[in-house]
Structure formats: C-alpha cells, structure tokens
Design a protein around this motif. Structure first.
Motif, mmCIF file in Angstrom:
data_model
loop_
_atom_site.group_PDB
_atom_site.id
_atom_site.type_symbol
_atom_site.label_atom_id
_atom_site.label_comp_id
_atom_site.label_asym_id
_atom_site.label_seq_id
_atom_site.Cartn_x
_atom_site.Cartn_y
_atom_site.Cartn_z
ATOM 1 N N GLU A 1 4.766 18.318 -35.225
ATOM 2 C CA GLU A 1 4.726 19.629 -35.874
ATOM 3 C C GLU A 1 3.638 19.717 -36.944
ATOM 4 O O GLU A 1 2.921 20.722 -37.039
ATOM 5 N N ARG A 2 3.506 18.660 -37.769
ATOM 6 C CA ARG A 2 2.647 18.731 -38.957
ATOM 7 C C ARG A 2 1.572 17.648 -39.033
ATOM 8 O O ARG A 2 0.680 17.724 -39.869
ATOM 9 N N GLY A 3 1.683 16.620 -38.197
ATOM 10 C CA GLY A 3 0.805 15.463 -38.326
ATOM 11 C C GLY A 3 1.404 14.443 -39.289
ATOM 12 O O GLY A 3 2.264 14.782 -40.112
ATOM 13 N N TYR A 4 0.947 13.199 -39.189
ATOM 14 C CA TYR A 4 1.533 12.142 -40.021
ATOM 15 C C TYR A 4 1.250 12.350 -41.501
ATOM 16 O O TYR A 4 2.145 12.243 -42.335
ATOM 17 N N ARG A 5 0.008 12.633 -41.859
ATOM 18 C CA ARG A 5 -0.349 12.718 -43.283
ATOM 19 C C ARG A 5 0.429 13.809 -44.009
ATOM 20 O O ARG A 5 0.826 13.638 -45.152
ATOM 21 N N ALA A 6 0.619 14.945 -43.345
ATOM 22 C CA ALA A 6 1.323 16.064 -43.990
ATOM 23 C C ALA A 6 2.833 15.889 -43.980
ATOM 24 O O ALA A 6 3.541 16.576 -44.712
ATOM 25 N N THR A 7 3.332 14.983 -43.174
ATOM 26 C CA THR A 7 4.778 14.768 -43.074
ATOM 27 C C THR A 7 5.311 14.108 -44.340
ATOM 28 O O THR A 7 4.710 13.173 -44.876
ATOM 29 N N THR A 8 6.442 14.586 -44.801
ATOM 30 C CA THR A 8 7.128 14.006 -45.955
ATOM 31 C C THR A 8 8.477 13.457 -45.507
ATOM 32 O O THR A 8 8.950 13.758 -44.399
ATOM 33 N N LEU B 1 13.712 7.833 -36.735
ATOM 34 C CA LEU B 1 12.477 7.608 -35.992
ATOM 35 C C LEU B 1 12.126 8.831 -35.156
ATOM 36 O O LEU B 1 10.972 9.264 -35.111
ATOM 37 N N ASN B 2 13.124 9.411 -34.524
ATOM 38 C CA ASN B 2 12.892 10.635 -33.762
ATOM 39 C C ASN B 2 12.511 11.788 -34.687
ATOM 40 O O ASN B 2 11.682 12.635 -34.322
ATOM 41 N N GLY B 3 13.099 11.812 -35.873
ATOM 42 C CA GLY B 3 12.756 12.841 -36.842
ATOM 43 C C GLY B 3 11.301 12.748 -37.261
ATOM 44 O O GLY B 3 10.603 13.767 -37.378
ATOM 45 N N LEU B 4 10.814 11.527 -37.471
ATOM 46 C CA LEU B 4 9.403 11.341 -37.804
ATOM 47 C C LEU B 4 8.525 11.754 -36.628
ATOM 48 O O LEU B 4 7.501 12.434 -36.811
ATOM 49 N N ALA B 5 8.904 11.364 -35.418
ATOM 50 C CA ALA B 5 8.122 11.739 -34.235
ATOM 51 C C ALA B 5 8.013 13.256 -34.115
ATOM 52 O O ALA B 5 6.941 13.797 -33.850
ATOM 53 N N ASN B 6 9.117 13.953 -34.336
ATOM 54 C CA ASN B 6 9.110 15.414 -34.258
ATOM 55 C C ASN B 6 8.236 16.032 -35.338
ATOM 56 O O ASN B 6 7.519 17.007 -35.095
ATOM 57 N N SER B 7 8.293 15.478 -36.542
ATOM 58 C CA SER B 7 7.489 16.010 -37.630
ATOM 59 C C SER B 7 6.007 15.756 -37.407
ATOM 60 O O SER B 7 5.170 16.610 -37.714
ATOM 61 N N ILE B 8 5.662 14.599 -36.853
ATOM 62 C CA ILE B 8 4.253 14.330 -36.535
ATOM 63 C C ILE B 8 3.761 15.346 -35.515
ATOM 64 O O ILE B 8 2.640 15.856 -35.619
ATOM 65 N N ASP C 1 18.329 4.189 -46.954
ATOM 66 C CA ASP C 1 19.205 3.095 -46.525
ATOM 67 C C ASP C 1 18.583 2.327 -45.367
ATOM 68 O O ASP C 1 18.877 1.138 -45.168
ATOM 69 N N GLN C 2 17.744 3.020 -44.584
ATOM 70 C CA GLN C 2 17.158 2.435 -43.382
ATOM 71 C C GLN C 2 15.715 1.970 -43.575
ATOM 72 O O GLN C 2 15.304 0.974 -42.989
ATOM 73 N N PHE C 3 14.940 2.725 -44.341
ATOM 74 C CA PHE C 3 13.515 2.445 -44.506
ATOM 75 C C PHE C 3 13.132 2.481 -45.979
ATOM 76 O O PHE C 3 13.648 3.298 -46.737
ATOM 77 N N SER C 4 12.173 1.644 -46.345
ATOM 78 C CA SER C 4 11.723 1.631 -47.734
ATOM 79 C C SER C 4 10.723 2.746 -48.016
ATOM 80 O O SER C 4 10.521 3.131 -49.160
ATOM 81 N N SER C 5 10.093 3.272 -46.929
ATOM 82 C CA SER C 5 9.051 4.275 -47.121
ATOM 83 C C SER C 5 8.761 4.993 -45.811
ATOM 84 O O SER C 5 9.154 4.534 -44.725
ATOM 85 N N LYS C 6 8.035 6.095 -45.902
ATOM 86 C CA LYS C 6 7.546 6.801 -44.707
ATOM 87 C C LYS C 6 6.676 5.866 -43.882
ATOM 88 O O LYS C 6 6.738 5.869 -42.646
ATOM 89 N N GLU C 7 5.868 5.061 -44.561
ATOM 90 C CA GLU C 7 4.958 4.142 -43.877
ATOM 91 C C GLU C 7 5.730 3.157 -43.007
ATOM 92 O O GLU C 7 5.352 2.904 -41.859
ATOM 93 N N GLN C 8 6.805 2.581 -43.551
ATOM 94 C CA GLN C 8 7.584 1.623 -42.772
ATOM 95 C C GLN C 8 8.185 2.286 -41.538
ATOM 96 O O GLN C 8 8.208 1.707 -40.441
ATOM 97 N N CYS C 9 8.671 3.494 -41.687
ATOM 98 C CA CYS C 9 9.238 4.251 -40.570
ATOM 99 C C CYS C 9 8.158 4.499 -39.506
ATOM 100 O O CYS C 9 8.399 4.351 -38.303
ATOM 101 N N PHE C 10 6.979 4.858 -39.961
ATOM 102 C CA PHE C 10 5.851 5.126 -39.071
ATOM 103 C C PHE C 10 5.477 3.876 -38.276
ATOM 104 O O PHE C 10 5.266 3.935 -37.056
#
Length: 201
Positions: free
Chosen positions: A30-37, A21-28, A54-63
């Motif tokens: 840096e790059r924004g949500y849409r550009a984040t992979t 979750l923190n990794g996604l926050a950091n990437s958003i 193992d934790q999330f089914s998709s980027k969307e679920q993590c978001f």
C-alpha cells in the motif's frame, strides 16, 4: 495483490507473529517499506502495538523476517514448478515462469527486497547472504537434473549462478519501478538462462 507469508517458510510461527508479517506485507504493498510505520503494520494485522513489540523489536526486524520467508517461498515455488525430467529448455521456462508468477503476486515486496534491503547495512547481510545462497544452490541443483544431464550439460558454477540471479533481479526491479508488466521479462530471462546454462567451453 499483496503478499501473504508462506506457512511452510515460517514453520510453527506464532499466529500473532504471522499476522504481523502479513500486516507488514500489506502495508508495503500500500505505502512502500520506508513510509510504513508500526501503526500501519498493526492496523493491517488488526492487533496492537503492544502485540507487535512482544514479537519484534523494530519494524526493521519484522521486515528482515518477512523477506527471509518470502525468499524461501520463492525457492519453494520454483522447485515445485520445475520437472527435473523435462527437456532442459522446458525446465528453464518453467523456472522463469514460476519466478515471474511469484513476482506478479507481490511486486512491492520484491522491489523492497531488491532496493530497500541493502539500505539496512550490516543488519541486512545475513538475510541477503541466506537468500543468495538459497537461490544459487537452487539453480545449481536444477541445472544438475536429469534433463540437463541427458543434454550433456554441466551444472551451473556458483559464480555463474550469482551472475544469472543478479541480472534477473535488476531486470525485475526495473520492470516493477517503471510500472511495466513483469511478464515482459520472461523471454529475455529465458534467453539469458539458455545462454548461460547451454553448452560451455
């Protein structure tokens, strides 16, 4: 500055899940949500794609989980900052200042919450409704405090709380999109809140 997931909002979240979750926050940030992979998320989290799935089914679920946690943190920050015994004008300023401080620490997360979340359609609805309910209930509770009661003011109604939140969110989004200092919204937000929360017929 990037956002970190609030431990209290996440409860007893698996440490790997929190890192992602923190990794996604950091990437958003840096790059924004849409550009984040997913590769960006695991790079920031210093873990693997296997751990991610193992934790999330998709980027969307993590978001969606990240935004739910961030909204809960925002509500906690505001509630903690407001002294219910203070004069009602002072309480409004305390709440607005806490809101702006939260946004300043994570503008990209806030903008993605306002602009990107609705684009997810039906998947976003539970998170949107949860956030709206949480924050409108918070405003109603705060406006029923001792400071407001001493002034003879009635608590906000749910429709007025929604109107106040909607206007504040749009004002915030415009400031972040334009790259302006988010603190510019403090005075208009205080003025609008005083107008809505003050004496009403």
């Amino acid at each position: 500055m990037t956002a970190a997931v609030h431990d209290a909002a996440c409860g007893n979240v698996d440490p790997f899940r929190r890192r992602l979750l923190n990794g996604l926050a950091n990437s958003i940030g840096e790059r924004g949500y849409r550009a984040t992979t997913v590769a960006d998320i695991v790079r920031h989290a210093r873990t693997s794609k296997r751990t991610f799935y193992d934790q999330f089914s998709s980027k969307e679920q993590c978001f969606l989980e990240l935004l739910r946690a961030d909204t809960e943190r925002l509500a906690d920050d505001i509630r903690t900052a407001v002294d219910p015994e203070a004069d009602w004008h002072h309480q409004i300023r305390q709440a607005v200042e806490a809101y702006v401080h939260h946004i300043e620490a994570r503008p990209a997360i806030t903008l993605s919450w306002i602009r990107e979340l609705p684009s997810l359609g039906a998947a976003a609805r539970p998170v949107q409704r949860h956030g709206l309910q949480l924050l409108t209930n918070l405003l109603i509770d705060l406006s029923g405090s001792a400071g407001f009661q001493r002034a003879g003011l009635a608590p906000l109604t749910p429709p007025l709380a929604v109107i106040l939140l909607g206007g504040l969110r749009e004002l915030t989004a415009l400031a972040v999109e334009d790259g302006r200092d988010v603190r510019e919204i403090v005075e208009p937000a205080v003025d609008a809140s005083v107008a809505l929360l003050g004496p009403r017929q």
